[in-house]
Structure formats: C-alpha cells, structure tokens
Design a protein around this motif. Structure first.
Motif, PDB file in Angstrom:
ATOM      1  N   ALA A  59     -12.801  43.939  86.163  1.00  0.00           N
ATOM      2  CA  ALA A  59     -11.598  43.185  86.547  1.00  0.00           C
ATOM      3  C   ALA A  59     -10.987  42.444  85.374  1.00  0.00           C
ATOM      4  CB  ALA A  59     -11.942  42.212  87.674  1.00  0.00           C
ATOM      5  N   GLU A  60     -11.795  42.157  84.359  1.00  0.00           N
ATOM      6  CA  GLU A  60     -11.288  41.437  83.193  1.00  0.00           C
ATOM      7  C   GLU A  60     -10.823  42.377  82.092  1.00  0.00           C
ATOM      8  OE1 GLU A  60     -14.411  40.430  84.650  1.00  0.00           O
ATOM      9  OE2 GLU A  60     -13.069  39.183  85.843  1.00  0.00           O
ATOM     10  N   GLY A  61     -10.981  43.663  82.278  1.00  0.00           N
ATOM     11  CA  GLY A  61     -10.556  44.619  81.260  1.00  0.00           C
ATOM     12  C   GLY A  61     -11.635  44.948  80.255  1.00  0.00           C
ATOM     13  N   ARG A  62     -12.869  44.623  80.581  1.00  0.00           N
ATOM     14  CA  ARG A  62     -13.973  44.932  79.677  1.00  0.00           C
ATOM     15  C   ARG A  62     -14.517  46.334  80.013  1.00  0.00           C
ATOM     16  NH1 ARG A  62     -15.936  41.509  76.208  1.00  0.00           N
ATOM     17  NH2 ARG A  62     -15.000  39.716  77.243  1.00  0.00           N
ATOM     18  N   ILE A  63     -14.788  47.108  78.981  1.00  0.00           N
ATOM     19  CA  ILE A  63     -15.227  48.482  79.194  1.00  0.00           C
ATOM     20  C   ILE A  63     -16.654  48.494  79.728  1.00  0.00           C
ATOM     21  CG2 ILE A  63     -15.704  50.698  78.070  1.00  0.00           C
ATOM     22  CD1 ILE A  63     -13.501  49.948  76.022  1.00  0.00           C
ATOM     23  N   ARG A  64     -16.841  49.111  80.876  1.00  0.00           N
ATOM     24  CA  ARG A  64     -18.175  49.189  81.471  1.00  0.00           C
ATOM     25  C   ARG A  64     -18.765  50.591  81.336  1.00  0.00           C
ATOM     26  NH1 ARG A  64     -18.942  44.524  84.696  1.00  0.00           N
ATOM     27  NH2 ARG A  64     -21.010  45.390  85.114  1.00  0.00           N
ATOM     28  N   LEU A  65     -17.933  51.585  81.213  1.00  0.00           N
ATOM     29  CA  LEU A  65     -18.413  52.944  80.957  1.00  0.00           C
ATOM     30  C   LEU A  65     -17.346  53.683  80.176  1.00  0.00           C
ATOM     31  CD1 LEU A  65     -20.580  55.182  81.430  1.00  0.00           C
ATOM     32  CD2 LEU A  65     -19.195  55.923  83.370  1.00  0.00           C
TER      33      LEU A  65
ATOM     34  N   ASP B 493     -16.544  45.990  75.084  1.00  0.00           N
ATOM     35  CA  ASP B 493     -15.299  45.551  74.442  1.00  0.00           C
ATOM     36  C   ASP B 493     -14.197  45.421  75.474  1.00  0.00           C
ATOM     37  OD1 ASP B 493     -16.217  45.427  71.796  1.00  0.00           O
ATOM     38  OD2 ASP B 493     -16.009  47.600  71.584  1.00  0.00           O
ATOM     39  N   LEU B 494     -13.231  44.562  75.148  1.00  0.00           N
ATOM     40  CA  LEU B 494     -12.019  44.506  75.956  1.00  0.00           C
ATOM     41  C   LEU B 494     -11.126  45.675  75.563  1.00  0.00           C
ATOM     42  CD1 LEU B 494     -11.232  40.670  75.884  1.00  0.00           C
ATOM     43  CD2 LEU B 494     -11.846  42.031  77.900  1.00  0.00           C
ATOM     44  N   VAL B 495     -10.639  46.372  76.556  1.00  0.00           N
ATOM     45  CA  VAL B 495      -9.784  47.518  76.274  1.00  0.00           C
ATOM     46  C   VAL B 495      -8.442  47.018  75.723  1.00  0.00           C
ATOM     47  CG1 VAL B 495      -8.841  47.602  78.619  1.00  0.00           C
ATOM     48  CG2 VAL B 495      -8.950  49.682  77.265  1.00  0.00           C
ATOM     49  N   TRP B 508       4.155  51.066  83.587  1.00  0.00           N
ATOM     50  CA  TRP B 508       2.819  50.581  83.958  1.00  0.00           C
ATOM     51  C   TRP B 508       2.206  49.943  82.725  1.00  0.00           C
ATOM     52  CZ3 TRP B 508      -2.136  51.268  82.254  1.00  0.00           C
ATOM     53  CH2 TRP B 508      -3.184  51.008  83.135  1.00  0.00           C
ATOM     54  N   ARG B 509       1.727  48.719  82.863  1.00  0.00           N
ATOM     55  CA  ARG B 509       1.084  48.043  81.726  1.00  0.00           C
ATOM     56  C   ARG B 509      -0.319  47.636  82.150  1.00  0.00           C
ATOM     57  NH1 ARG B 509       2.032  45.377  76.973  1.00  0.00           N
ATOM     58  NH2 ARG B 509       4.256  45.832  76.973  1.00  0.00           N
ATOM     59  N   LEU B 510      -1.262  47.961  81.309  1.00  0.00           N
ATOM     60  CA  LEU B 510      -2.667  47.722  81.660  1.00  0.00           C
ATOM     61  C   LEU B 510      -2.928  46.260  81.980  1.00  0.00           C
ATOM     62  CD1 LEU B 510      -5.725  49.288  81.117  1.00  0.00           C
ATOM     63  CD2 LEU B 510      -5.770  47.283  79.669  1.00  0.00           C
ATOM     64  N   SER B 511      -2.442  45.366  81.143  1.00  0.00           N
ATOM     65  CA  SER B 511      -2.761  43.944  81.323  1.00  0.00           C
ATOM     66  C   SER B 511      -2.231  43.417  82.651  1.00  0.00           C
ATOM     67  CB  SER B 511      -2.208  43.135  80.153  1.00  0.00           C
ATOM     68  OG  SER B 511      -0.813  43.365  80.008  1.00  0.00           O
ATOM     69  N   GLU B 513      -2.323  45.094  85.417  1.00  0.00           N
ATOM     70  CA  GLU B 513      -3.064  45.730  86.511  1.00  0.00           C
ATOM     71  C   GLU B 513      -4.477  45.185  86.654  1.00  0.00           C
ATOM     72  OE1 GLU B 513      -1.677  47.917  88.563  1.00  0.00           O
ATOM     73  OE2 GLU B 513       0.225  47.791  87.471  1.00  0.00           O
ATOM     74  N   LEU B 514      -4.896  44.334  85.736  1.00  0.00           N
ATOM     75  CA  LEU B 514      -6.264  43.823  85.788  1.00  0.00           C
ATOM     76  C   LEU B 514      -6.445  42.926  87.004  1.00  0.00           C
ATOM     77  CD1 LEU B 514      -6.839  43.060  81.995  1.00  0.00           C
ATOM     78  CD2 LEU B 514      -7.589  45.049  83.313  1.00  0.00           C
ATOM     79  N   GLY B 515      -7.683  42.693  87.339  1.00  0.00           N
ATOM     80  CA  GLY B 515      -7.990  41.894  88.516  1.00  0.00           C
ATOM     81  C   GLY B 515      -8.943  42.607  89.461  1.00  0.00           C
ATOM     82  N   SER B 516      -9.047  43.915  89.290  1.00  0.00           N
ATOM     83  CA  SER B 516     -10.042  44.686  90.023  1.00  0.00           C
ATOM     84  C   SER B 516     -10.492  45.827  89.110  1.00  0.00           C
ATOM     85  CB  SER B 516      -9.469  45.229  91.333  1.00  0.00           C
ATOM     86  OG  SER B 516      -8.360  46.049  91.071  1.00  0.00           O
ATOM     87  N   PRO B 517     -11.670  46.402  89.358  1.00  0.00           N
ATOM     88  CA  PRO B 517     -12.135  47.504  88.501  1.00  0.00           C
ATOM     89  C   PRO B 517     -11.138  48.661  88.507  1.00  0.00           C
ATOM     90  CG  PRO B 517     -13.904  46.722  89.907  1.00  0.00           C
ATOM     91  CD  PRO B 517     -12.652  46.048  90.388  1.00  0.00           C
ATOM     92  N   MET B 518     -11.085  49.365  87.401  1.00  0.00           N
ATOM     93  CA  MET B 518     -10.093  50.426  87.265  1.00  0.00           C
ATOM     94  C   MET B 518     -10.677  51.558  86.422  1.00  0.00           C
ATOM     95  SD  MET B 518      -6.154  49.840  86.121  1.00  0.00           S
ATOM     96  CE  MET B 518      -6.722  48.521  85.094  1.00  0.00           C
ATOM     97  N   LEU B 519     -10.346  52.760  86.797  1.00  0.00           N
ATOM     98  CA  LEU B 519     -10.776  53.930  86.025  1.00  0.00           C
ATOM     99  C   LEU B 519      -9.557  54.531  85.330  1.00  0.00           C
ATOM    100  CD1 LEU B 519     -12.947  55.958  85.191  1.00  0.00           C
ATOM    101  CD2 LEU B 519     -12.455  57.235  87.280  1.00  0.00           C
TER     102      LEU B 519
END
Lengths: 95, 526
Positions: A59-65, B493-495, B508-511, B513-519
């Motif tokens: 949720a924070e944008g940290r790479i998990r995989l 790392d932070l993407v 669409w901007r990544l920042s 869309e954050l707040g939930s897991p994303m693939l």
C-alpha cells in the motif's frame, strides 16, 4: 492489477495493437501505455529478461515481489501475504 | 486455489524478446557423444551417484541455427512432428527415429507473412498419409505480423508452398480444428468461425456464437470440442458441419486454452493455464461432467496423450506447463498425478515450455529455444526436485546487517528425495551468503524451506550461485542464483513514480493509486 505496455520489440506498439491484444487475451484490468522507460528501474543482474516483469507493491509503494519469470505459486504466496485474512461468516478466520 | 488466472495470457504471450542459445544437453546415456554434456554433477564433488534412473529422459534437441520459439506441437501416426514457430512458421520434422529428428520441411510461412517472421501459433492437420494432406496454421495478428491469417500447407510434400492462404486482416484467430471438409477457427470474442475447405480457398460459411473467449478446438468422432478461456468446455454436434449444434457445456476454472480427447475412455483433457489440467467425462456429450483437476506447478498450455493404440485409454499425458514439461499419470482421470517433470537445460536457466506433442513413450517438448525429444520409462520411479525460485533476491541489507529469505524446495517425484549438500559458487566480494540446512529429505509431494542468509560487506550488488546436490537423477546439481543489494530497484525499495495513458482514456499515475496492494504487469504485445 494494472498492465503496462512498454512499447514492444521495435518500439512501435501503439494503442490499436494494445487494444487488439486486450481483446485477444480477454483481460479486464486497466492497461496503459508507458514509453517513458519506467521498467528500466528493475533491470540489471543475472537471468533477467526484459519481459514480462511483474512487480507487486504494498500500500505504501514498497516492492514486495519482483518477478522476472512468472511463477503462479510464488505470486500467489506473495499476494496472500499482502492481503488481510478472510473472515468466515461465523466471525472466525479462514485457514 | 489459483488467484490470478488471467495472468496466463501474459505468460504465454509476453516472453518474446531475448534470443537464447541453448547449451548442448544429454542424458547419461548419451554422455560422451560429441556436443553432449552430462548433468553438472561436478558442482557437487562429494556427491554419490543417484541410485535412481530418470523416468523421463531428454534424449536430444532438434538442431537449429537460431532460436525457434516452438508453440503448438502435433504428431502423426507415421512419425512426423509438426510444430509452429512464433518466428519461423510451420516446421515439419521426421521423427521416425525419435532420437535423431530431422527437419524435412519448413520453415513454411504464409505468403501474407513478413518473411522474417512468418509466424504461426496453432496447427490443425489431416493426419492421413495422403501426399495432399493439409496442415493449417494460424497467425493471430500482432505488432510484428499485423494481418491475422490462416494458411494451409501440403505438409508431406517437401518444400511445397502453401496451397491456401486466407487473410483475416485485423480480426484475430487462435486455435484450429479440422472436421469433414470444414475448418473451425477459434476467434476469441468472435466465437468460432466455420470455413469450408476448398481446393485452393477457404470460404467462411458461419460462426458459432455464445462463447466468451474461444481459444482452441478439436474434432473427435463427429463432435467439436471448443475451449473457452472465459468459461470452460463446450461440445457441438457436427452432423451438419457447416452449422455445429451445441450439445452440452461445462464450466472449468482457469483459462481453458487447449483440449484433447481420449476417445477410448470418453474423457477430454483441458489445459487451463493457471487453472491446471482438467479431466472431463464426455461419455454423454449433452451433459459433460468435470472429473478432476491437477493443479500443475506452472501454467498448463498444451496437453498431448501418450497413446499409440487409440482403442485403449492413454496411460499418460504430456503437458506443456510453462517453466517445465510434465508427464501426468492418467490411471484415474479423477485423481491425476504428476509422474515426472522436466526443466530442460537452457543457458539462462529459465525454460519456457509452450507446446508439447506425444507419440507413445516419446514426447516432443516445444521449449523457447528448440524442440527437445524425451523418452518415457513408465517402469521407473525417482525423486524430482523442484525449486520454486531459480533467482532469489534478498531483502535490502545495510553493511553488516544480516537478512534472510526462504528458498522453497519441493519433491514432485514419486520416491523420497535426499538433498545431501549445498554448494556455493561464484561468490562476489560484496556480501556473504549462507544456506541451510545443507541436508534434507522430502517425501513425494512434500515441500520445505531452505533459509538463505545474506550479510552485506559493502553497499554494492552481491551475487552467488547455490547448487543443491540431491539424488534427483535428472538434475543432481540444481542451480539457484542469489542476489543481494541489487543496484536497481528491488525488494524493499520504493517503486519509482511514473505515469501513463490508459487505453480507456485518461492518465494513470502510480503515486495516486497507492493505498492498497497493487500488481504492476509489464508487457509488450509481440
């Protein structure tokens, strides 16, 4: 889930070819075109193919995989680790 | 449970960039022949020879001068193997001596195709030995070869160009099936197009509607079996071949995309991508019934039967399963089991098995870099080590910090597996790796974890190779690459933020869309 088209082999993927690909595969998640080279941030090192790259972020944008070679079991485990546990209708927690 | 069935099309369509060269390979039986190397036991110097014999031995690889990207593979009763190449079109191989396959025709490309990339993804063939027998191939249409087309070749006439080419333009086509004078073409959301096959033309005479994503089809005993990646299996009566009449349908999980029928048993086997391999009772075509599913380790893309006598049920199936090929025991279709698995030896360590054909105990594995011939020995049984991650990336570590990661190992064989040693090689100076335990025993079907520890000695990228020494006769030294503190973005790392245009319009901007897991799934369409 979001699909990110990066311009293709010769850099000439365009909106029409991406839309056709979406029709062929039947995918329903959002797809965008990114020719800025954002995938370069994941490149470098052994055994790394340029496509596909699957990046699971929290949720924070940290790479998990960071997956360079899709493995269903690996992805499933990583996604499940990020999701909250399912609740049963009786209030318990799913196994 | 599989959670991402729709990721399958990505895995099948997107690995199309690097030109991999394959190391020469061999089984122990072929060791010593020119151009053939034995399994890399030298990485495990203390290891005793495995007491087991590999139940499924890779014998040889069809020699080619470039990578060929095999896709669908078909065989004929008289020893021909036809395979589609995503690069080269249709190839015809004489495999009457299976250990010494010879390409006798091809690459054959449709006249509409770019000569560098004639492309072909699927095959439907008339297996009779009539010299005029036709094999039809399809090109779905993409960035490299924009026109979708179907081309028909007299494949037994060496060097003969195609007799029929049918341009589909900007439409799309996937799997094909040949009936009595008709060709059935799965056209994704257009359903199945029905063509009348003439001497030099295809004439479109109808369409089967009511399908979500028609992916492939086969004809057996007057019935048409269509797999719908958005539904399951649908069966049609072909009494009127121009107007197939639906008899029955059954929903299946995953992304069904290939079907073959064991007529002797009245069972259809469906490769369903991340959904695995399904068995369906088709003895009553108006009411097909799901029998069971094998949750394959990868993505099931094609299934072929190890059947020489069509009046007897096939004892085994061969499955193209993305990172590996599988032999599946069909003794009980409701309870299918993996009999053996094969990750063919390729230089980057990541085999991509996209198609497979069977002829009795011989199988023809369509891997990204070539066509591999393997022989099955049903009387043998052996352990089979599968390592989940061939590349294990460690979490980021500060200097002197110790971080850990799990390396998952499984025994997908039929005998107990013994890992007897773990050997680290090619270590760089920027960190120390440790792996333990160094010995382990796994029962058939059992999985366990090896813990990998990484200590950074500076802030540069550290790498090592680990070899798992086991009594798996096929791969007694299994290699895994380890990476610590990659200079690029990696785990932890932070993407980097970026933006893109959506196909549906808007930015669409990544920042945002954050707040939930994303693939994030990066892909190209070629």
């Amino acid at each position: 889930m979001v699909g990110i088209n990066t311009g293709g082999l010769r850099g000439d993927d365009d909106l029409a070819s991406v839309e056709r690909f979406i029709d062929q595969t039947g995918i329903t998640f959002p797809v965008g075109l990114d020719f800025s080279g954002s995938h370069a941030q994941y490149r470098g090192g052994p055994r790394i193919s340029p496509f596909p790259i699957d990046v699971l972020v929290d949720a924070e944008g940290r790479i998990r995989l960071l997956s360079y070679n899709y493995d269903a079991d690996e992805m499933e485990a990583a996604v499940e680790a990020l999701l909250p546990p399912l609740e049963n209708t009786d209030g318990g927690t799913a196994p | 449970m599989r959670i991402l069935p729709l990721s399958l099309p990505f895995t099948t369509l997107l690995f199309k960039t690097l030109l991999f060269k394959t190391l020469p390979l061999c089984s122990a039986l072929l060791a010593g022949l020119a151009g053939c190397i034995p399994p890399p036991t030298s990485f495990c110097p203390e290891q005793a020879a495995s007491p087991f014999q590999d139940p499924w031995e890779v014998r040889t690889r069809l020699a080619t001068d470039t990578f060929i990207e095999p896709l669908e593979v078909q065989t004929t009763p008289d020893g021909l193997v036809l395979f589609c190449s995503g690069v080269q079109g249709l190839n015809v191989v004489n495999a009457q001596v299976p250990n010494a396959p010879v390409r006798v025709a091809g690459p054959l490309g449709g006249s509409l195709g770019d000569r560098r990339f004639p492309r072909c993804q699927h095959i439907a063939l008339d297996p009779s030995i009539d010299p005029q027998s036709l094999a039809f191939v399809s090109n779905r249409g993409d960035e490299i070869q924009p026109d979708a087309y179907i081309a028909g070749f007299a494949y037994r006439a060496v060097g003969t160009p195609e007799q029929i080419t049918h341009n589909l333009g900007q439409r799309t086509v996937e799997g094909l099936a040949l009936g009595d004078g008709f060709l059935y073409a799965a056209m994704h959301n257009e359903g199945v197009a029905v063509f009348s096959v003439g001497a030099s033309t295809l004439t479109e005479v109808g369409t089967i509607e009511g399908l979500n994503n028609a992916w492939s089809a086969t004809v057996d005993n007057g019935l048409l079996y269509v797999v719908d990646a958005g539904f399951g299996l649908v069966i049609y009566d072909l009494e009127d071949g121009a107007n197939p009449a639906e008899l029955g349908r059954v929903p299946l999980s995953g992304a069904p995309q290939y079907v073959t029928v064991d007529a002797a048993l009245s069972v259809a086997y469906v490769a369903a991508g991340a959904g695995g391999l399904h068995a369906v009772d088709v003895s009553t075509p108006s009411a097909p019934g799901w029998l069971g599913t094998l949750d394959t380790p990868g993505s099931a893309l094609q299934v072929a039967l190890a059947q020489t006598d069509l009046t007897r049920p096939a004892p085994f199936a061969y499955v193209a399963d993305w990172n590996q090929a599988l032999v599946v025991d069909l003794a009980d279709p409701a309870d299918m089991r993996i009999f053996s698995a094969e990750r063919v030896e390729v230089s980057d360590g990541f085999p991509r098995v996209l198609g497979i054909g069977g002829a009795g105990n011989f199988s023809f594995i369509g891997e990204w870099t070539g066509l591999f011939v393997a022989e099955l020995f049903p009387a043998r049984s052996a352990p089979d080590l599968r390592v989940r991650q061939l590349l294990l990336e460690m979490p980021k570590a500060d200097v002197a910090e110790v971080v850990s990661a799990a390396l998952i190992v499984e025994n997908i064989g039929s005998e107990p597996l013994s890992i007897s040693d773990v050997v680290l090689r090619n270590r760089t100076a920027s960190g120390d790796f440790e792996v333990g335990p160094t010995s382990l025993t796994l029962a058939p079907g059992e999985a366990d974890v090896l813990e990998v520890l990484f200590t950074a000695t500076d802030d540069r990228t550290a790498q090592a190779r680990v070899y798992l020494c086991s009594d798996d006769p096929d791969r007694p030294a299994t290699r895994v690459d380890l990476v610590g503190n990659p200079e690029r973005n990696g785990r932890g790392d932070l993407v980097d933020d970026f933006q893109m245009q959506l196909t549906t319009g808007g930015t669409w901007r990544l920042s945002e869309e954050l707040g939930s897991p994303m693939l994030l799934a990066y892909f190209a369409t070629f």
